[in-house]
Design an enzyme around this catalytic site. Structure first.
Site, PDB file in Angstrom:
ATOM      1  N   ASP A 229       0.874  -1.162   0.000  1.00  0.00           N
ATOM      2  CA  ASP A 229       0.000   0.000   0.000  1.00  0.00           C
ATOM      3  C   ASP A 229       0.917   1.220   0.000  1.00  0.00           C
ATOM      4  O   ASP A 229       2.080   1.164   0.410  1.00  0.00           O
ATOM      5  CB  ASP A 229      -0.910  -0.002   1.231  1.00  0.00           C
ATOM      6  CG  ASP A 229      -2.153   0.856   1.028  1.00  0.00           C
ATOM      7  OD1 ASP A 229      -2.164   1.692   0.098  1.00  0.00           O
ATOM      8  OD2 ASP A 229      -3.114   0.698   1.798  1.00  0.00           O
ATOM      9  N   TRP A 230       0.396   2.327  -0.463  1.00  0.00           N
ATOM     10  CA  TRP A 230       1.243   3.504  -0.695  1.00  0.00           C
ATOM     11  C   TRP A 230       1.786   4.030   0.646  1.00  0.00           C
ATOM     12  O   TRP A 230       1.047   4.545   1.475  1.00  0.00           O
ATOM     13  CB  TRP A 230       0.436   4.568  -1.421  1.00  0.00           C
ATOM     14  CG  TRP A 230       0.562   4.517  -2.920  1.00  0.00           C
ATOM     15  CD1 TRP A 230       0.864   5.570  -3.727  1.00  0.00           C
ATOM     16  CD2 TRP A 230       0.402   3.391  -3.796  1.00  0.00           C
ATOM     17  NE1 TRP A 230       0.908   5.167  -5.040  1.00  0.00           N
ATOM     18  CE2 TRP A 230       0.637   3.827  -5.113  1.00  0.00           C
ATOM     19  CE3 TRP A 230       0.117   2.041  -3.584  1.00  0.00           C
ATOM     20  CZ2 TRP A 230       0.575   2.988  -6.223  1.00  0.00           C
ATOM     21  CZ3 TRP A 230       0.053   1.187  -4.678  1.00  0.00           C
ATOM     22  CH2 TRP A 230       0.278   1.658  -5.974  1.00  0.00           C
TER      23      TRP A 230
END
Length: 752
Positions: A229-230
């Site tokens: 995930d970012w």
């Protein structure tokens, strides 16, 4: 293209492939046959941004794209075919923008209604989440665009989401929180899986070898790319070693430098790096082969699909006296009250926020349908978060006057955007006070009130639902939700949505109430297996509306349930008849009970469903297949999924608490014998097929028999004996069992 060329790159080049080139693209080495992969947010619509405008939290704008109903709504359709079609449309739009991988679907379990991101997830049930997830991934990837299954795993809250440890016992982790992921990986083969921010039992998902390698790759056979995930990466070297192939977004060279240094120092084997590089190269090649430059999507057709999806997703919770549908041809006076009728809330906030190609509102749609009616509108409240008693009082008085002069009131209520979003959790499940006050005042002025709700997660209804005859839960309906709502209110469409999450009487009744959102960096999943309806059924709690509930403008009858064995599983056949006067869609739900199980089980669990469209008076035979692995539980002793041989009870009906028919069938179980040793108790030993008879023979020696005679079965003494460790027998003066006897028992079971 030969992806092996990628492993021939220099060390620093290979390391650079494991981190993004920017916010949305990967590093490319065309000379080695590795093109860039372009990604975009988009579980319910494409959020394409040019690199200079990029952000991963939804703050910046994006190119217009179709905003389909978010998963909270789409899930309520209980229709994998519809999910497939929506995802296929998303794939076409992704192709038109040159996007190779779309970041979705989100299939995390709705553990608590307080989770601020529940609007992005399908359900509180893993089977339903998994079925819809499979359809979504297949629909998208059929268009040559890869999915990114997220958020892996146990990302069930926004509070402290970057650091919190979700502390979950093995069975609920496997049976509830990983099960939908397992199903999608096995049945749909997503191109990528996105790891979550949080820790699981003290280890960050981004560097969790058990999760990313042992479970995902070794157990499930996943052969795609694991992407963070970012901003989820904590330690890039540990992450790569654990199985995290790609760090997103770019770390401006920091991550690749750490990886290269670790290889040079011997801390990380180059073969580990090469494995990830090979996977990344394969993804890049697959993306290039799937690309369809020049694709143009039909925005009008996609808007129509969004409207269909919104229609099919709305849930008619209540309709006393048949107040709905309204007749569009009559000249009645209709009061439309509530700012949401004019200013729709159609999606959630955060990374999934879409700029729609167009936007319908219910007020205009109602006016366009009910041409003979006298329609008056009053906003009733504002969407401004700043309280203003004078303003709010004036708006309420205007609404009451409008309602009092009407034949029927359509009252639009819901949650403002500030109440739920990615990044924070809700504090309660109440509607805003000014809205409940408005409802009380309006319903006092006119008894014919139909409430239309707009919200991304459940709200408490028990304080006011008895004041109105009809409630239509429209969720967040996407860009065409306004027109879809009008279609439903005036009978151009028949409601067919079903709840994918239980609506409780109060927050205090919810499964995670005492544990959510945790403290000291940890959140205990103390409810175990008993999430959602499993909890309410186990505790026999009343609810406002149960899982699976949803009304129609017609009615359905069930008959002739039959259960047959089918390839080790079960095949349910039931006849369903539309007994009303309108065409309608029923969702036939199949639940299974496992009575007398050797382990703790929920009262019942959803094991299959089937949506069917029927004309008035039409009957059809519905077949629901329950595969053998759906009867399995995760055995912590064997560290494996096991099916018990039991007489299972099969129940079919219209919701988890509206079960019309039941039948039983025996399912063949797995051969499994729980191991026993000196620490096992007498009861466990007596259940062992080899050790049990031997111990029974020993216990029937004259002295021991007299000892047992004073403890008849079921007595407190008997229970105490059954709980005694085998090794303790040699310590009891009254029990002439020697250490040699126990050694002989151990040798016997070890050789069996």
């Amino acid at each position: 293209m030969n992806t092996s060329n990628a492993t021939q790159l220099g060390l620093d080049q290979k390391a650079s492939l494991t981190s993004g080139a920017g916010s949305w693209a990967t590093v490319a080495y065309p000379e080695a046959g590795v093109p860039a992969v372009v990604m975009s947010d988009g579980p319910h619509g494409l959020r394409f941004q040019e690199e200079e405008e990029a952000d991963h939290l939804g703050f910046s704008s994006s190119a217009p794209a179709t905003c389909f109903p978010p998963s909270v709504a789409l899930g309520s359709s209980w229709d994998p075919g519809l999910a497939h079609r929506v995802a296929a449309a998303l794939g076409l739009e992704a192709q038109s923008f040159g996007v190779n991988v779309l970041l979705g679907p989100g299939i995390n379990i709705k553990r608590s209604p307080l989770c601020g991101r529940n609007f992005e997830y399908f359900s509180e049930d893993p089977l339903l989440s998994g079925e819809l997830g499979v359809a979504w991934v297949n629909g998208l990837q059929a268009q040559g665009v890869g999915a990114s299954l997220k958020h892996f795993a146990a990302n069930n809250q926004e509070t402290d989401r970057l650091t919190i440890s979700a502390d979950i016992a093995t069975r609920p982790l496997q049976e509830i929180y990983l099960r939908a992921f397992r199903r999608v990986v096995l049945d749909a083969r997503p191109w990528t899986v996105m790891c979550s921010y949080n820790q699981i039992n003290g280890v960050y998902a981004s560097q969790n070898p058990w999760l990313l390698t042992e479970v995902l790759r070794d157990d499930w056979g996943f052969d795609g790319v694991v992407v963070s995930d970012w901003g989820a990466v904590v330690n890039r070297v540990k992450g790569l070693a654990a199985g995290l192939d790609l760090e997103m977004p770019t770390s401006s060279g920091a991550g690749p430098a750490q990886v290269a240094a670790a290889v040079r120092s011997g801390q990380l084997g180059e073969d580990v790096l090469d494995r990830s590089v090979t996977r990344l190269a394969e993804l890049a090649v697959k993306s290039e082969l799937g690309a369809q430059p020049g694709t143009i999507f039909d925005a009008t057709a996609h808007h129509a699909l969004a409207r269909e999806a919104a229609v099919r997703s709305a849930v008619l919770l209540k309709n006393e006296g048949g107040i709905l549908p309204l007749d569009p041809a009559t000249g009645q006076k209709i009061a439309v009250i509530g700012e949401f009728a004019r200013t729709p809330r159609y999606q959630g906030a955060g990374s999934s926020k879409v700029v729609p190609t167009r936007l319908d509102n219910a007020l205009d749609a109602i006016k366009g349908l009910a041409l003979n009616a006298e329609i008056r509108f009053a906003p009733g409240f504002t969407l401004d978060d700043t309280p203003d008693p004078t303003r709010d009082s004036g708006l309420c008085r205007e609404a009451v006057r409008t309602a009092a002069d009407a034949d029927v009131v359509l009252l639009f209520l819901g949650l403002p955007a500030s109440y739920e979003s990615e990044g924070f959790d809700r504090e309660h499940i109440e509607l805003p006070e000014e809205q409940t006050a408005l409802l009380e005042a309006v319903s006092s002025a006119n008894r014919n009130v139909a409430v239309v709700l707009s919200n991304g997660s459940v709200v408490r209804l028990s304080g006011w639902a008895d004041r109105v005859p009809a409630i239509l839960e429209s969720w967040l309906g996407g860009q065409a939700g306004g027109s879809a709502t009008a279609d439903l209110l005036f009978g151009l469409a028949n409601p067919s949505g079903r709840l994918t999450e239980t609506i409780p009487l109060r927050l205090e009744d919810t499964p995670a109430y005492l544990d959510f959102p945790g403290e000291g960096g940890h959140v205990s999943y103390g409810e175990g297996l008993f999430v959602g309806y499993r909890h309410y059924d186990a505790r026999k709690l009343e609810v406002s509306y149960p899982f699976g509930h949803g009304l129609s403008y017609t009615s359905f009858e069930y008959s002739d349930l039959r259960v047959d064995n089918d390839d080790g599983g079960a095949r349910l056949t039931v006849t369903v008849r539309n007994s009303g006067d309108r065409a309608g869609r029923e969702v036939v739900q199949a639940y299974v009970q496992a009575p007398c199980s050797r382990v703790q089980r929920p009262e019942r669990e959803l094991k299959g469903f089937f949506p069917i469209e029927l004309q008035p008076g039409e009957a059809a035979e519905v077949v629901i297949t329950v595969p053998r692995d759906e009867f399995a539980y995760y055995d912590t002793t064997a560290a494996a999924w096991l099916v018990e041989e039991l007489e299972y009870s099969f129940q079919v009906g219209a919701s988890s608490r509206d079960l019309r028919l039941a039948a039983a069938a025996r399912i063949q179980g797995d051969d499994f014998v729980a191991p026993v040793d000196r620490e096992s108790n007498i009861g466990q030993w007596l259940s062992h097929p080899v050790g049990g008879p031997a111990l029974q023979s020993l216990l029937e020696q004259p002295v021991l028999a007299s000892y047992r005679a004073g403890a008849p079965e079921g007595s407190s003494q008997h229970k105490a004996i059954m709980g005694t460790r085998l090794g303790q027998l040699a310590q009891f003066a009254r029990v002439p069992v020697t250490e040699e006897d126990l050694d002989a028992l151990m040798a016997l079971v070890s050789s069996s």
